[in-house]
Design an enzyme around this catalytic site. Structure first.
Site, PDB file in Angstrom:
ATOM      1  N   GLY A  97      27.604  54.665  37.055  1.00 46.84           N
ATOM      2  CA  GLY A  97      26.666  55.357  38.039  1.00 46.84           C
ATOM      3  C   GLY A  97      27.409  56.805  38.806  1.00 46.84           C
ATOM      4  N   ALA A  98      28.229  57.169  38.014  1.00 43.02           N
ATOM      5  CA  ALA A  98      28.727  57.777  39.033  1.00 43.02           C
ATOM      6  C   ALA A  98      28.369  59.472  39.153  1.00 43.02           C
ATOM      7  CB  ALA A  98      30.475  58.058  38.298  1.00 43.02           C
ATOM      8  N   GLY A 124      25.837  59.273  40.759  1.00 41.69           N
ATOM      9  CA  GLY A 124      24.444  58.725  42.073  1.00 41.69           C
ATOM     10  C   GLY A 124      25.017  58.701  43.064  1.00 41.69           C
ATOM     11  N   ASP A 125      24.847  58.344  43.878  1.00 44.05           N
ATOM     12  CA  ASP A 125      24.112  59.086  45.834  1.00 44.05           C
ATOM     13  C   ASP A 125      25.131  58.461  46.264  1.00 44.05           C
ATOM     14  OD1 ASP A 125      23.134  59.494  47.992  1.00 44.05           O
ATOM     15  OD2 ASP A 125      23.092  57.512  48.444  1.00 44.05           O
ATOM     16  N   HIS A 152      29.445  45.922  52.287  1.00 44.22           N
ATOM     17  CA  HIS A 152      30.209  47.213  53.451  1.00 44.22           C
ATOM     18  C   HIS A 152      30.242  46.624  55.430  1.00 44.22           C
ATOM     19  CE1 HIS A 152      26.480  49.366  53.675  1.00 44.22           C
ATOM     20  NE2 HIS A 152      26.626  49.888  55.095  1.00 44.22           N
ATOM     21  N   LYS A 189      33.198  46.340  58.726  1.00 43.96           N
ATOM     22  CA  LYS A 189      33.663  47.528  59.439  1.00 43.96           C
ATOM     23  C   LYS A 189      34.643  46.480  60.549  1.00 43.96           C
ATOM     24  CE  LYS A 189      28.967  48.882  59.426  1.00 43.96           C
ATOM     25  NZ  LYS A 189      28.224  50.238  59.359  1.00 43.96           N
ATOM     26  N   HIS A 218      23.397  41.872  55.301  1.00 45.31           N
ATOM     27  CA  HIS A 218      24.218  41.788  56.451  1.00 45.31           C
ATOM     28  C   HIS A 218      23.844  41.059  57.961  1.00 45.31           C
ATOM     29  CE1 HIS A 218      25.188  45.513  53.911  1.00 45.31           C
ATOM     30  NE2 HIS A 218      23.970  46.043  54.464  1.00 45.31           N
TER      31      HIS A 218
HETATM   32  P1  NDP Z   1      21.174  55.908  42.434  1.00 42.24           P
HETATM   33  O1  NDP Z   1      19.624  56.182  42.263  1.00 42.24           O
HETATM   34  O2  NDP Z   1      22.226  57.036  43.131  1.00 42.24           O
HETATM   35  O3  NDP Z   1      21.837  55.082  40.799  1.00 42.24           O
HETATM   36  C1  NDP Z   1      22.940  55.398  40.625  1.00 42.24           C
HETATM   37  C2  NDP Z   1      22.828  56.356  39.170  1.00 42.24           C
HETATM   38  O4  NDP Z   1      22.604  54.972  37.791  1.00 42.24           O
HETATM   39  C3  NDP Z   1      22.072  57.224  39.189  1.00 42.24           C
HETATM   40  O5  NDP Z   1      23.219  58.389  39.000  1.00 42.24           O
HETATM   41  C4  NDP Z   1      21.904  57.611  37.206  1.00 42.24           C
HETATM   42  O6  NDP Z   1      23.021  57.788  36.599  1.00 42.24           O
HETATM   43  C5  NDP Z   1      22.204  55.774  37.546  1.00 42.24           C
HETATM   44  N1  NDP Z   1      20.515  55.369  37.228  1.00 42.24           N
HETATM   45  C6  NDP Z   1      20.070  55.141  37.838  1.00 42.24           C
HETATM   46  N2  NDP Z   1      18.578  54.617  37.490  1.00 42.24           N
HETATM   47  C7  NDP Z   1      18.694  54.254  36.371  1.00 42.24           C
HETATM   48  C8  NDP Z   1      18.141  53.848  34.984  1.00 42.24           C
HETATM   49  N3  NDP Z   1      16.849  53.295  35.481  1.00 42.24           N
HETATM   50  N4  NDP Z   1      18.958  53.664  33.985  1.00 42.24           N
HETATM   51  C9  NDP Z   1      19.940  53.151  33.965  1.00 42.24           C
HETATM   52  N5  NDP Z   1      20.594  54.240  34.724  1.00 42.24           N
HETATM   53  C10 NDP Z   1      20.164  54.464  36.332  1.00 42.24           C
HETATM   54  O7  NDP Z   1      21.879  54.841  43.166  1.00 42.24           O
HETATM   55  P2  NDP Z   1      22.729  54.736  44.249  1.00 42.24           P
HETATM   56  O8  NDP Z   1      24.400  55.651  44.036  1.00 42.24           O
HETATM   57  O9  NDP Z   1      22.162  55.017  45.836  1.00 42.24           O
HETATM   58  O10 NDP Z   1      23.187  53.382  44.946  1.00 42.24           O
HETATM   59  C11 NDP Z   1      23.849  52.283  43.537  1.00 42.24           C
HETATM   60  C12 NDP Z   1      23.783  51.238  44.109  1.00 42.24           C
HETATM   61  O11 NDP Z   1      24.643  50.728  44.980  1.00 42.24           O
HETATM   62  C13 NDP Z   1      22.581  50.573  44.183  1.00 42.24           C
HETATM   63  O12 NDP Z   1      22.400  49.239  43.848  1.00 42.24           O
HETATM   64  C14 NDP Z   1      21.945  50.994  45.436  1.00 42.24           C
HETATM   65  O13 NDP Z   1      21.053  48.995  45.516  1.00 42.24           O
HETATM   66  C15 NDP Z   1      23.737  50.247  46.327  1.00 42.24           C
HETATM   67  N6  NDP Z   1      23.580  50.677  47.325  1.00 42.24           N
HETATM   68  C16 NDP Z   1      23.659  51.863  47.317  1.00 42.24           C
HETATM   69  C17 NDP Z   1      23.955  52.504  48.649  1.00 42.24           C
HETATM   70  C18 NDP Z   1      23.719  53.773  49.201  1.00 42.24           C
HETATM   71  O14 NDP Z   1      23.813  54.255  49.935  1.00 42.24           O
HETATM   72  N7  NDP Z   1      23.118  54.320  48.246  1.00 42.24           N
HETATM   73  C19 NDP Z   1      23.890  51.968  49.904  1.00 42.24           C
HETATM   74  C20 NDP Z   1      24.233  49.808  49.918  1.00 42.24           C
HETATM   75  C21 NDP Z   1      24.224  49.763  48.735  1.00 42.24           C
HETATM   76  P3  NDP Z   1      22.962  58.486  35.417  1.00 42.24           P
HETATM   77  O15 NDP Z   1      21.503  58.575  35.000  1.00 42.24           O
HETATM   78  O16 NDP Z   1      23.984  59.765  34.752  1.00 42.24           O
HETATM   79  O17 NDP Z   1      23.246  56.974  34.939  1.00 42.24           O
END
Ligand code: NDP
Length: 522
Positions: free
Chosen positions: A45-46, A48-49, A216, A220, A278
């Site tokens: 999921g690299a 993503g956010d 996380h 802290k 948390h």
């Molecule tokens: P994102 O929603 O940005 O998703 C991460 C990646 O997963 C996307 O870039 C996409 O990559 C892939 N993805 C998204 N939806 C789907 C789908 N339906 N099927 C398959 N792949 C999918 O998530 P975050 O990066 O924000 O968060 C990742 C995890 O960490 C989540 O479980 C979130 O609850 C947890 N989290 C996040 C925090 C944050 O600050 N963002 C804080 C604490 C926990 P691609 O399309 O390239 O495969």
């Protein structure tokens, strides 16, 4: 006379000093142990956010401060088709600005980033990942050590963990000390049943010592300091109980709204998003007994005993113990902000709570009858995270006849955000001929006399995972105990006839629903 290091604070209180002052620590010393085992960190999921905002910046900071093993390779995976060069450019754009220090270090660090597209439901794709990790291992000598970080939507945790297992990636090379670890982000399920199901799925291929469930908050610095403060000092523990403490308030508020995470938040709400993880961990650190050793399972055992002692929630009178709210439009930091129901992706008649205050009791010898008030919410007046210990009033006031009224009871605040400090409020005589009291504070600022870099929570989490230290991670029994406590509350709140009635609206930028104060009554 005040010692050389003791200054009068601006509020008239005395400042605690670190005496003798700590000698400054080098960056390396502050990183604690440097992991020795080389490894590959595979982020699923690299794109993503979380990866761009937290994981890669944390890894880069560790690298800058000499906290990464050598070599440490990072492999980003996602459905998005992209080359390694594209991934490196993307991370550079997300993280490095004109003003960023250490451009030259980034140029070196970025060469350790790689990217591999993946299809999550195709075993062949995982077999190819396994082959490419073997190549990477041979080329960079990572000794087969791997961390798989699931930065994915929660629905993918179980299938992806199972695909990794089927592709042989959960196997550990015992004879070579090679290891494979799985990092799971919150949420761990959405109720007790789904948490157990997720765990069973992951356990088909990974054993408990390989699984790192992140919270996380626990990583802290000032949260870890709660244990040091309580158990490295002899003077606080004797009063840390029902005899001296009136109540405890644990608060984690934020000014932010739901941002771009409406899809997730609509399903979760504040109880799943903040309380299941948390808030419960902050409660456990505050209430737990001293472990006999500062080792992962000893500390986790004690945290879990607190969850086991939680008094089952009185579902019949849920409204006496729980208040839920949702933000309306308002003003935050001078800017107008929309109501929750007007946020993109939110249902226009959503009943998802964005605020909760809960009164809970820990049924054991130490805490019998002491209420713990847990409060968390979005779009509130200020972002604050703190644990406040409210002590009881003096049993008898010999000053009442001359001063009248009550004497303000002592209060100890362990501030986690915005100020990382410990503040003790107590009474002293007001200077002058008249006998009168005033409240003063003693403040300890966490960073006082310390010059070393502080580890960000994600840096600490990644470091501990590389070291194989599970102390700051959830163990499955803790996850299940917390869901056992929370699931009946969630099902009552989500299915009862008075669901809409229960939700108190509050203006963004306020301190939450006014009725929340009523819950503070013993
Ligand atoms: P994102 O929603 O940005 O998703 C991460 C990646 O997963 C996307 O870039 C996409 O990559 C892939 N993805 C998204 N939806 C789907 C789908 N339906 N099927 C398959 N792949 C999918 O998530 P975050 O990066 O924000 O968060 C990742 C995890 O960490 C989540 O479980 C979130 O609850 C947890 N989290 C996040 C925090 C944050 O600050 N963002 C804080 C604490 C926990 P691609 O399309 O390239 O495969």
């Amino acid at each position: 006379m005040a010692s050389e290091n003791t200054k009068q604070s601006e509020s008239g209180g005395a400042k605690i000093t670190v005496d003798p002052p700590d000698p400054p620590l080098s960056a390396q010393e502050c990183i604690s142990e440097q992991p020795e085992d080389p490894c590959a960190i595979v982020i699923m999921g690299a794109t993503g956010d979380l990866t761009a905002r937290k994981l890669i910046p944390a890894l880069f900071n560790l690298y800058r401060n000499g906290g990464l093993p050598d070599p440490c390779m990072v492999v980003g995976c996602g459905r998005t088709k992209m080359s390694t060069e594209d991934f490196r450019d993307r991370m550079t754009k997300a993280i490095i600005t004109e003003d960023s220090p250490d451009h030259s270090k980034w140029q070196v660090f970025v060469t350790s980033l790689h990217y591999r597209p993946i299809v999550y439901d195709d075993l062949n794709s995982f077999d190819q990942l396994a082959a490419s990790l073997r190549n990477l291992d041979q080329k960079h000598r990572t000794r087969g050590n791997k961390i798989f970080y699931l930065a994915l939507p929660p629905s993918l945790y179980k299938p992806v963990a199972q695909m990794l297992g089927k592709a042989g990636l959960s196997n550990e090379r015992q004879h070579e000390n090679g290891w494979s670890r799985l990092v799971v982000e919150k949420p761990f399920g959405r109720d007790l049943e789904s948490a157990i199901d997720l765990d069973r799925g992951i356990h088909q291929y990974f054993t408990e010592h390989q699984i790192f469930r992140i919270d996380h908050y626990l990583a802290k610095e000032t949260v870890q300091n709660v244990l040091m403060f309580r158990f490295a000092n002899a003077i606080f523990e004797p009063v840390w109980n029902r005899r001296y403490i009136d109540h405890i308030s644990i608060t984690a508020t934020e000014t932010l709204g739901v941002e771009h995470r409406a899809g997730y938040y609509e399903q979760a709400g504040v109880l799943r998003d903040m309380f299941q993880n948390h808030m419960m961990q902050l409660l456990a650190l505050t209430a737990m007994e001293p472990p006999s050793r500062f080792e992962a399972d000893y500390v986790r055992d004690e945290r879990i005993k607190v969850f086991r002692a939680l008094r089952p929630f009185p579902i019949d009178s849920v409204r006496e113990y729980l208040l839920l709210g949702q933000y309306e439009k308002g003003t935050i930091n001078g800017e107008k902000v929309p109501a929750y129901r007007q946020e993109p992706g939110v249902n226009s008649d959503s009943l998802t709570p964005t605020f909760a205050r809960m009164k809970i009791f820990v049924d054991n010898w130490r805490w019998q009858g002491v209420p713990f008030f847990l409060t968390s919410g979005k779009r509130l007046a200020q972002k604050i995270t703190e644990i406040a210990i409210q002590f009881k009033e003096v049993p008898h006031s010999m000053f009442r006849r001359i001063l009248g009224g009550d004497i303000t009871a002592n209060r100890l605040i362990m501030g986690i955000y915005p100020e990382e400090k410990i503040t003790l409020t107590f009474q002293t005589k007001h200077p002058g001929a008249r006998v009168c009291l005033r409240s003063v504070t003693m403040d300890f600022n966490y960073h006082q006399n310390s010059q070393g870099p502080v580890l960000d929570a994600y840096e600490k989490v990644l470091l501990d995972c590389m070291l194989g230290d599970q102390m700051l991670f959830w163990r499955q029994d803790g996850v299940e105990l917390c869901w056992s406590f929370l699931t009946p509350i969630l099902s009552e709140c989500e299915t009862c006839g008075y669901r809409a009635d229960m939700l108190q609206m509050y203006e963004s930028g306020s301190w939450g629903p006014q009725a929340a104060e009523a819950l503070n009554v013993h």
